[in-house]
Each structure stands twice: as C-alpha cells, then as structure tokens.
Design an enzyme around this catalytic site. Sequence first.
Site, PDB file in Angstrom:
ATOM      1  N   LYS A  52       0.798  -1.224   0.000  1.00 55.59           N
ATOM      2  CA  LYS A  52       0.000   0.000   0.000  1.00 55.59           C
ATOM      3  C   LYS A  52       0.831   1.274   0.000  1.00 55.59           C
ATOM      4  CE  LYS A  52      -4.191  -1.977   2.026  1.00 55.59           C
ATOM      5  NZ  LYS A  52      -5.243  -1.821   3.047  1.00 55.59           N
ATOM      6  N   ASP A  76      -9.984   2.805   1.796  1.00 56.33           N
ATOM      7  CA  ASP A  76     -10.101   2.151   3.104  1.00 56.33           C
ATOM      8  C   ASP A  76     -10.785   3.054   4.121  1.00 56.33           C
ATOM      9  OD1 ASP A  76      -8.987  -0.321   2.516  1.00 56.33           O
ATOM     10  OD2 ASP A  76      -6.951   0.301   3.009  1.00 56.33           O
TER      11      ASP A  76
END
Length: 288
Positions: free
Chosen positions: A73, A109
């Site tokens: 990420k 997210d």
Amino acid sequence: MSLPNAVLPKAEVIGDPIAHSKSPLIHGFWLAKLGMDGLYEKTRVAGEDLGAFFADRRDRPGWRGCNVTVPHKQAVIPFLDRIDPVAARIGAVNTVVVTPEGLVGHNTDAAGFLEPLRHLLAERHLYRMARILGAGGAAKAVAHALAGHGFTLVIAARRIEQAEALAAEIDGVDTHVATLDHFADATDFAFDDRESMLDIVVNTTPLGMTGQPPLPFDFSHVPPGALIYDIVYAPLETALLAEGRARGHVGVDGLDMLIGQAAEAFRLFFGQPAPREHDAELRALLTA
C-alpha cells in the site's frame, strides 16, 4: 452481445500473498447483478516486481486499474503519476485507477471503514475516543478517518516508535501512543461515566486472522458501552469480536469495511455505483 475478451474492462487486486482475497468475488458479484461486461481478477505481485507490473499494465487495453493489499500500500506510490489528496494525507494507496492523467492512487479504506459507523457519527457526543491496535497501512486510513470526526486517538503498535510515527502524522486531535503489550496486560483503571461518549476499539493488525496468532488483549482496557471493530474478515467472528459480544459490546466485523471500500473502488473502476441493495446476499455468499 458481450465484448471480445481482449477489450473487456478489467481490474484486479495485487498483493503478496493474494490467494485469500475475496475482492474478485465481490466485484464479480456486482458486475453480474448489473449485467455489465467486465473482469476482476487477483494477481500475486512480489515487491521487487511492482515496477515491471505497472510498466506492463498502464497501457494495456481495457485495464482500469487495481486494488492494492498488503504489503504494497505504500510501496506502489513511486510508480504512480498522481496521488489523490485523501491517499496523500493517509500515506497509503489501496486503489490505482487509469485516468487521462496517468495512474492515480486513491485510498478507499477510510471511507469503507467509516461506512458502518455513519449512524453513530451522525449523533452528537461530548467526547469521542478510539483505541487503534496497529500502525500499518490500514491503521493509517483508520486513524485519519477517525481524526476527521473528532476522535481522540490512542495508537498501539508492537514497537512504540511505529505508534509515534503514525501519531505524528495526525493533525487537529489529541493522540497518545502505547505498545500492544500494554493492552495485553490487565489494568485496574476506573472508567468514568461514559454517557454521551463514543468509544471504539479497532483491531487493524493481522493478529486473530486465520493462520496468525491471536491478538493478546485484555478487556479491562475497554470502556463500558464501547464498540469493538475488527477489520479481520477471515475468520469473520474473531476471538476479539466473540469476547466483546459476550461481554455486551456491539461488534463490527471486517466484511463491513471490505464491502464498503470495494464499493468505492468499483465506482472508480467501472463508472457505476455498486448495487448495494444486494448486500445481504453478498455477505451470505462471502461467508458460505
């Protein structure tokens, strides 16, 4: 008539490991419900191969982008052309989208994490506090999301310097740090009246996931009435959630965040909102 396979709009999820990912099932379910031509697959990509992966994909016909899971990420950022402001603030990317500007990194997210909390966040509280277990990419999204809603944060990591590094990124709210070991040991702290307070405990670590050791956590650290949120979704009912519910706490499982963040990514990839009216059927499919 279906489009030729070579030009079908396609997205995928990358990570290492990746076999466990439920993202293809989620996106495939939504594509089918909408009657859309499209593909969504999963691809294992090792860290040293990220540059070659994006060099290959960026000009591939039909490729709309990819979701990014652990451990990439943050590692994907140097290979992108632009970072969305939310992802830049969080410092982690979980969705890469092909645009006329090139490859743009997003973070869905944070929005996915907040989705099952919207009804609580719409209420007024005298004080909001979140205890966040973990300081990795998911924890960054969670911390920034909660800071944006006025939470005082306690961030715990295996190493105190990890928690301190994340706390230093958060502006505008009080932050405190601890080690995970702190929450593993019992405390005799006497919580005050929590009426009109909103307390949340969030596990963002892989501890408690299938194949991982359990999360060492003592519930003497949990205020009365606190909500327990575990972003792990395999198993769906982690030991942390099970004990929390047995003690009378409301629990939120990892599928809520998984589906919520996937819906944001689906819109970016395929240009249509996910058909969320089928969430109950999707959850049943994911837990079958």
